[in-house]
Motif scaffolding. Structure first.
Motif, PDB file in Angstrom:
ATOM      1  N   SER A 273      57.253  22.785  28.324  1.00 11.59           N
ATOM      2  CA  SER A 273      58.087  23.433  29.405  1.00 11.59           C
ATOM      3  C   SER A 273      59.553  22.721  29.429  1.00 11.59           C
ATOM      4  O   SER A 273      60.584  23.256  30.022  1.00 11.59           O
ATOM      5  CB  SER A 273      57.590  23.041  30.739  1.00 11.59           C
ATOM      6  N   ASP A 274      59.774  21.640  28.810  1.00 10.76           N
ATOM      7  CA  ASP A 274      61.058  20.984  28.652  1.00 10.76           C
ATOM      8  C   ASP A 274      61.588  20.397  30.106  1.00 10.76           C
ATOM      9  O   ASP A 274      62.789  20.198  30.181  1.00 10.76           O
ATOM     10  CB  ASP A 274      62.109  21.869  28.060  1.00 10.76           C
ATOM     11  N   TYR A 275      60.493  20.497  30.998  1.00 14.83           N
ATOM     12  CA  TYR A 275      61.046  20.061  32.288  1.00 14.83           C
ATOM     13  C   TYR A 275      61.071  18.191  32.307  1.00 14.83           C
ATOM     14  O   TYR A 275      60.332  17.851  31.375  1.00 14.83           O
ATOM     15  CB  TYR A 275      60.037  20.362  33.399  1.00 14.83           C
ATOM     16  N   CYS A 276      62.271  17.662  32.678  1.00 18.13           N
ATOM     17  CA  CYS A 276      63.171  17.969  33.974  1.00 18.13           C
ATOM     18  C   CYS A 276      64.354  18.440  33.460  1.00 18.13           C
ATOM     19  O   CYS A 276      65.421  18.891  34.077  1.00 18.13           O
ATOM     20  CB  CYS A 276      63.366  16.838  34.782  1.00 18.13           C
ATOM     21  N   TRP A 277      64.571  18.617  31.834  1.00 20.36           N
ATOM     22  CA  TRP A 277      65.919  18.824  31.353  1.00 20.36           C
ATOM     23  C   TRP A 277      66.179  20.515  31.385  1.00 20.36           C
ATOM     24  O   TRP A 277      67.109  20.945  31.468  1.00 20.36           O
ATOM     25  CB  TRP A 277      66.021  18.445  29.909  1.00 20.36           C
TER      26      TRP A 277
END
Length: 319
Positions: A273-277
Protein backbone atom coordinates in the motif's frame (compact mmCIF):
# COMPACT_ATOMS: atom_id res chain seq x y z
CA UNK A 1 -13.69 -8.23 1.73
CA UNK A 2 -12.02 -11.61 1.46
CA UNK A 3 -9.32 -12.70 1.65
CA UNK A 4 -7.63 -10.22 3.93
CA UNK A 5 -4.59 -8.74 2.21
CA UNK A 6 -1.05 -8.96 3.55
CA UNK A 7 0.57 -5.59 2.98
CA UNK A 8 4.35 -6.02 2.63
CA UNK A 9 5.01 -2.32 1.98
CA UNK A 10 3.61 -0.36 4.92
CA UNK A 11 5.37 2.33 6.92
CA UNK A 12 5.13 3.69 10.43
CA UNK A 13 6.27 7.05 11.78
CA UNK A 14 6.41 7.36 15.56
CA UNK A 15 6.77 10.91 16.81
CA UNK A 16 10.21 10.32 18.33
CA UNK A 17 11.54 9.23 14.94
CA UNK A 18 10.15 12.23 13.08
CA UNK A 19 11.63 14.56 15.71
CA UNK A 20 15.07 12.98 15.47
CA UNK A 21 15.08 12.87 11.66
CA UNK A 22 13.94 16.49 11.45
CA UNK A 23 16.66 17.56 13.87
CA UNK A 24 19.17 15.79 11.60
CA UNK A 25 18.15 17.98 8.66
CA UNK A 26 15.29 15.96 7.14
CA UNK A 27 12.42 18.43 7.51
CA UNK A 28 11.54 17.74 3.85
CA UNK A 29 12.57 14.10 3.41
CA UNK A 30 13.54 13.23 -0.17
CA UNK A 31 12.18 16.56 -1.37
CA UNK A 32 8.65 16.00 -0.11
CA UNK A 33 6.66 18.82 1.44
CA UNK A 34 7.01 17.39 4.93
CA UNK A 35 6.28 14.37 7.06
CA UNK A 36 2.89 12.64 6.75
CA UNK A 37 0.82 12.10 9.85
CA UNK A 38 0.63 8.58 11.21
CA UNK A 39 -1.02 6.86 14.15
CA UNK A 40 -1.86 3.28 15.01
CA UNK A 41 -5.57 4.11 14.98
CA UNK A 42 -5.45 5.74 11.54
CA UNK A 43 -3.43 2.85 10.15
CA UNK A 44 -5.87 0.26 11.46
CA UNK A 45 -8.77 2.29 10.09
CA UNK A 46 -7.25 2.26 6.61
CA UNK A 47 -6.57 -1.47 6.90
CA UNK A 48 -10.10 -2.25 8.00
CA UNK A 49 -11.60 -0.08 5.27
CA UNK A 50 -9.44 -1.68 2.59
CA UNK A 51 -9.63 -5.28 3.72
CA UNK A 52 -5.98 -5.46 4.77
CA UNK A 53 -5.52 -8.12 7.41
CA UNK A 54 -1.81 -7.63 8.18
CA UNK A 55 0.64 -4.79 7.52
CA UNK A 56 4.35 -5.61 7.59
CA UNK A 57 5.75 -2.41 9.05
CA UNK A 58 9.04 -0.90 7.90
CA UNK A 59 10.90 2.38 8.24
CA UNK A 60 11.06 4.31 4.98
CA UNK A 61 13.72 6.73 3.74
CA UNK A 62 15.81 8.39 5.19
CA UNK A 63 16.26 5.40 7.53
CA UNK A 64 17.96 5.54 10.92
CA UNK A 65 21.56 6.55 10.18
CA UNK A 66 22.09 10.31 10.13
CA UNK A 67 25.87 10.30 10.37
CA UNK A 68 26.70 8.92 13.81
CA UNK A 69 27.06 5.16 14.28
CA UNK A 70 26.12 5.04 17.95
CA UNK A 71 23.09 7.28 17.49
CA UNK A 72 22.00 5.08 14.58
CA UNK A 73 22.30 1.93 16.70
CA UNK A 74 20.15 3.50 19.41
CA UNK A 75 17.53 4.73 16.96
CA UNK A 76 17.37 1.38 15.13
CA UNK A 77 16.82 -0.40 18.43
CA UNK A 78 14.12 2.06 19.46
CA UNK A 79 12.11 1.85 16.22
CA UNK A 80 12.44 -1.94 16.13
CA UNK A 81 11.20 -2.30 19.69
CA UNK A 82 8.35 0.09 18.89
CA UNK A 83 7.25 -1.96 15.86
CA UNK A 84 7.56 -5.22 17.80
CA UNK A 85 5.35 -3.69 20.48
CA UNK A 86 2.69 -2.91 17.90
CA UNK A 87 2.80 -6.49 16.64
CA UNK A 88 2.47 -7.75 20.21
CA UNK A 89 -0.38 -5.37 21.10
CA UNK A 90 -2.35 -6.06 17.91
CA UNK A 91 -1.94 -9.80 17.20
CA UNK A 92 -2.19 -10.66 13.54
CA UNK A 93 -2.48 -7.06 12.37
CA UNK A 94 1.16 -5.96 12.25
CA UNK A 95 4.46 -7.57 11.32
CA UNK A 96 7.93 -6.03 11.47
CA UNK A 97 10.79 -5.55 9.02
CA UNK A 98 13.61 -4.47 11.30
CA UNK A 99 15.76 -1.43 10.53
CA UNK A 100 19.54 -1.80 10.57
CA UNK A 101 22.09 0.96 11.34
CA UNK A 102 24.00 0.55 8.07
CA UNK A 103 26.63 1.35 6.90
CA UNK A 104 27.78 0.38 10.44
CA UNK A 105 28.30 -3.35 9.77
CA UNK A 106 29.06 -4.34 13.37
CA UNK A 107 25.98 -2.50 14.58
CA UNK A 108 23.88 -4.11 11.85
CA UNK A 109 25.03 -7.62 12.80
CA UNK A 110 24.18 -6.96 16.43
CA UNK A 111 20.74 -5.65 15.49
CA UNK A 112 20.03 -8.62 13.22
CA UNK A 113 20.58 -10.95 16.15
CA UNK A 114 18.39 -8.91 18.48
CA UNK A 115 15.64 -8.38 15.89
CA UNK A 116 15.25 -12.05 15.02
CA UNK A 117 16.10 -13.74 18.33
CA UNK A 118 14.41 -11.34 20.74
CA UNK A 119 11.83 -9.36 18.74
CA UNK A 120 10.79 -12.19 16.36
CA UNK A 121 11.10 -9.87 13.35
CA UNK A 122 9.62 -11.05 10.04
CA UNK A 123 12.61 -9.75 8.08
CA UNK A 124 14.78 -6.68 7.63
CA UNK A 125 14.36 -3.48 5.64
CA UNK A 126 17.36 -2.16 3.71
CA UNK A 127 17.62 1.15 1.89
CA UNK A 128 19.07 1.05 -1.62
CA UNK A 129 22.16 2.73 -0.15
CA UNK A 130 23.25 4.41 3.05
CA UNK A 131 25.64 7.33 2.75
CA UNK A 132 26.73 6.09 -0.66
CA UNK A 133 27.32 2.47 0.34
CA UNK A 134 25.20 0.53 -2.16
CA UNK A 135 24.08 -3.02 -1.54
CA UNK A 136 26.71 -4.71 -3.69
CA UNK A 137 29.52 -3.09 -1.69
CA UNK A 138 31.95 -5.72 -0.39
CA UNK A 139 31.84 -4.11 3.06
CA UNK A 140 28.30 -5.43 3.45
CA UNK A 141 29.25 -9.06 2.79
CA UNK A 142 29.11 -10.07 6.51
CA UNK A 143 25.58 -8.66 6.73
CA UNK A 144 24.31 -10.61 3.72
CA UNK A 145 26.10 -13.75 4.91
CA UNK A 146 24.23 -13.56 8.23
CA UNK A 147 20.91 -12.81 6.57
CA UNK A 148 21.47 -15.75 4.21
CA UNK A 149 22.24 -18.01 7.18
CA UNK A 150 18.90 -17.02 8.68
CA UNK A 151 17.05 -17.40 5.35
CA UNK A 152 15.81 -13.88 5.93
CA UNK A 153 13.25 -11.89 4.01
CA UNK A 154 14.93 -8.66 2.88
CA UNK A 155 12.62 -5.79 2.00
CA UNK A 156 14.32 -3.14 -0.13
CA UNK A 157 13.31 0.51 -0.14
CA UNK A 158 14.70 3.34 -2.23
CA UNK A 159 16.13 6.59 -0.96
CA UNK A 160 17.54 9.70 -2.62
CA UNK A 161 20.45 8.65 -4.83
CA UNK A 162 23.98 9.92 -4.51
CA UNK A 163 24.10 13.19 -6.46
CA UNK A 164 20.37 13.85 -6.23
CA UNK A 165 21.10 17.56 -5.95
CA UNK A 166 21.77 17.50 -9.70
CA UNK A 167 19.78 14.51 -10.97
CA UNK A 168 16.43 15.31 -9.35
CA UNK A 169 16.16 18.74 -11.03
CA UNK A 170 14.46 20.16 -7.96
CA UNK A 171 11.56 17.70 -8.03
CA UNK A 172 10.56 15.26 -5.28
CA UNK A 173 13.00 12.36 -5.42
CA UNK A 174 10.22 9.85 -4.73
CA UNK A 175 8.69 10.58 -8.15
CA UNK A 176 11.37 9.10 -10.44
CA UNK A 177 14.68 8.98 -8.56
CA UNK A 178 13.34 6.22 -6.29
CA UNK A 179 12.74 4.01 -9.33
CA UNK A 180 16.20 4.61 -10.74
CA UNK A 181 17.91 4.03 -7.40
CA UNK A 182 16.03 0.76 -6.97
CA UNK A 183 17.30 -0.38 -10.39
CA UNK A 184 20.81 0.85 -9.55
CA UNK A 185 21.01 -1.01 -6.26
CA UNK A 186 19.49 -4.28 -7.49
CA UNK A 187 21.81 -4.20 -10.49
CA UNK A 188 24.69 -3.74 -8.06
CA UNK A 189 23.55 -6.86 -6.18
CA UNK A 190 23.58 -8.82 -9.44
CA UNK A 191 26.90 -7.52 -10.72
CA UNK A 192 28.60 -8.09 -7.35
CA UNK A 193 27.31 -11.67 -7.17
CA UNK A 194 25.53 -11.15 -3.85
CA UNK A 195 22.44 -13.10 -4.87
CA UNK A 196 24.39 -16.08 -6.20
CA UNK A 197 26.63 -16.24 -3.10
CA UNK A 198 23.60 -16.05 -0.82
CA UNK A 199 20.79 -18.04 -2.45
CA UNK A 200 18.72 -18.27 0.74
CA UNK A 201 17.93 -14.56 0.73
CA UNK A 202 14.32 -13.79 -0.13
CA UNK A 203 14.32 -10.27 -1.52
CA UNK A 204 11.27 -8.01 -2.00
CA UNK A 205 11.74 -5.21 -4.53
CA UNK A 206 9.27 -2.31 -4.15
CA UNK A 207 7.10 -0.35 -6.59
CA UNK A 208 6.76 -3.17 -9.17
CA UNK A 209 10.54 -3.20 -9.49
CA UNK A 210 10.84 0.47 -10.40
CA UNK A 211 12.73 0.67 -13.71
CA UNK A 212 13.92 -2.95 -13.60
CA UNK A 213 11.29 -4.59 -15.86
CA UNK A 214 12.26 -2.46 -18.84
CA UNK A 215 15.99 -2.66 -18.07
CA UNK A 216 16.20 -6.41 -17.39
CA UNK A 217 17.43 -7.48 -20.83
CA UNK A 218 19.93 -4.63 -20.98
CA UNK A 219 21.29 -5.54 -17.54
CA UNK A 220 21.58 -9.17 -18.60
CA UNK A 221 23.46 -8.22 -21.77
CA UNK A 222 25.97 -6.10 -19.88
CA UNK A 223 26.48 -8.84 -17.30
CA UNK A 224 27.49 -11.17 -20.12
CA UNK A 225 29.88 -8.55 -21.48
CA UNK A 226 31.54 -7.66 -18.19
CA UNK A 227 31.35 -10.93 -16.23
CA UNK A 228 32.41 -13.53 -18.84
CA UNK A 229 33.87 -16.79 -17.66
CA UNK A 230 32.76 -16.30 -14.06
CA UNK A 231 33.38 -19.46 -12.03
CA UNK A 232 31.03 -20.96 -11.18
CA UNK A 233 28.87 -19.46 -13.93
CA UNK A 234 26.28 -17.10 -12.48
CA UNK A 235 22.63 -17.41 -13.53
CA UNK A 236 21.80 -14.85 -16.15
CA UNK A 237 20.53 -11.47 -15.03
CA UNK A 238 16.96 -12.06 -16.10
CA UNK A 239 16.86 -15.38 -14.27
CA UNK A 240 18.13 -13.73 -11.08
CA UNK A 241 15.56 -10.94 -11.35
CA UNK A 242 12.81 -13.52 -11.82
CA UNK A 243 13.79 -15.07 -8.49
CA UNK A 244 13.01 -11.88 -6.56
CA UNK A 245 9.63 -10.78 -5.22
CA UNK A 246 7.98 -7.50 -6.21
CA UNK A 247 5.31 -5.44 -4.47
CA UNK A 248 2.56 -3.36 -6.04
CA UNK A 249 3.06 -0.19 -3.97
CA UNK A 250 2.27 2.97 -5.90
CA UNK A 251 0.70 3.28 -9.33
CA UNK A 252 0.68 -0.42 -10.19
CA UNK A 253 -2.15 -0.12 -12.72
CA UNK A 254 -2.75 0.29 -15.56
CA UNK A 255 0.85 0.15 -16.86
CA UNK A 256 3.38 -1.04 -14.28
CA UNK A 257 2.01 -4.50 -13.43
CA UNK A 258 1.73 -5.56 -17.10
CA UNK A 259 5.38 -4.57 -17.57
CA UNK A 260 6.34 -6.47 -14.42
CA UNK A 261 4.52 -9.61 -15.58
CA UNK A 262 6.72 -9.63 -18.69
CA UNK A 263 9.62 -10.27 -16.29
CA UNK A 264 8.29 -12.37 -13.39
CA UNK A 265 5.67 -15.00 -12.78
CA UNK A 266 2.49 -13.98 -10.93
CA UNK A 267 3.54 -16.05 -7.89
CA UNK A 268 6.29 -13.51 -7.14
CA UNK A 269 4.00 -10.47 -6.89
CA UNK A 270 2.92 -9.13 -3.48
CA UNK A 271 0.54 -6.42 -2.35
CA UNK A 272 1.89 -3.13 -1.02
CA UNK A 273 0.00 0.00 0.00
CA UNK A 274 2.91 2.36 0.77
CA UNK A 275 0.81 3.87 3.54
CA UNK A 276 1.45 6.31 5.31
CA UNK A 277 3.63 7.94 2.63
CA UNK A 278 0.74 7.33 0.23
CA UNK A 279 -2.14 9.41 1.63
CA UNK A 280 -5.39 7.57 2.46
CA UNK A 281 -7.38 8.82 -0.59
CA UNK A 282 -4.64 7.61 -2.94
CA UNK A 283 -4.22 4.35 -1.03
CA UNK A 284 -7.97 3.77 -1.38
CA UNK A 285 -7.77 4.54 -5.12
CA UNK A 286 -4.85 2.14 -5.60
CA UNK A 287 -6.80 -0.60 -3.84
CA UNK A 288 -9.81 0.07 -6.07
CA UNK A 289 -7.57 -0.24 -9.15
CA UNK A 290 -6.24 -3.58 -7.92
CA UNK A 291 -9.78 -4.85 -7.30
CA UNK A 292 -10.86 -3.72 -10.78
CA UNK A 293 -7.92 -5.38 -12.56
CA UNK A 294 -8.16 -8.89 -13.95
CA UNK A 295 -5.89 -11.41 -12.27
CA UNK A 296 -3.37 -13.17 -14.55
CA UNK A 297 -4.21 -16.51 -12.91
CA UNK A 298 -7.57 -18.07 -13.68
CA UNK A 299 -9.79 -18.57 -10.65
CA UNK A 300 -8.03 -15.93 -8.55
CA UNK A 301 -8.30 -12.23 -7.84
CA UNK A 302 -5.35 -9.95 -7.20
CA UNK A 303 -6.33 -10.12 -3.53
CA UNK A 304 -6.32 -13.91 -3.33
CA UNK A 305 -3.23 -14.23 -5.53
CA UNK A 306 -0.99 -11.79 -3.63
CA UNK A 307 -2.21 -13.05 -0.26
CA UNK A 308 -1.38 -16.66 -1.15
CA UNK A 309 2.06 -15.51 -2.35
CA UNK A 310 2.68 -13.67 0.92
CA UNK A 311 1.55 -16.64 2.99
CA UNK A 312 4.15 -18.82 1.26
CA UNK A 313 6.81 -16.22 1.96
CA UNK A 314 5.69 -15.83 5.59
CA UNK A 315 4.31 -19.23 6.62
CA UNK A 316 3.54 -17.94 10.11
CA UNK A 317 1.07 -15.50 8.58
CA UNK A 318 -0.99 -18.20 6.85
CA UNK A 319 -4.50 -18.59 8.23
Amino acid sequence: MSPGLIDVHAHFLPDFYVQQATAAGHAHPDGMGGWPTWSVEAHLDLMDRGGIETAMLSMSSPGVHFGDDMAARLLARRVNEFAAGLARDHPGRFGNFASLPLPDVDGALEEIGFAFDTLAADGVALLTHTHGVYLGDERLEPVFAELDRRRAVVFLHPTSPVGWEHSALGRPRAMTEYFFDTARSVTDLLMAGVLTRHPNLRVIVPHCGGALPVLADRIDEFMRLFLPGQQPPAPDGVQQLRGLYYDTAGTAFPRQVPALLNLVAPDHVLFGSDYCWTPPPLADAHLAAIDAAESPVEGTTWRSLTTANAERLFPGRAR
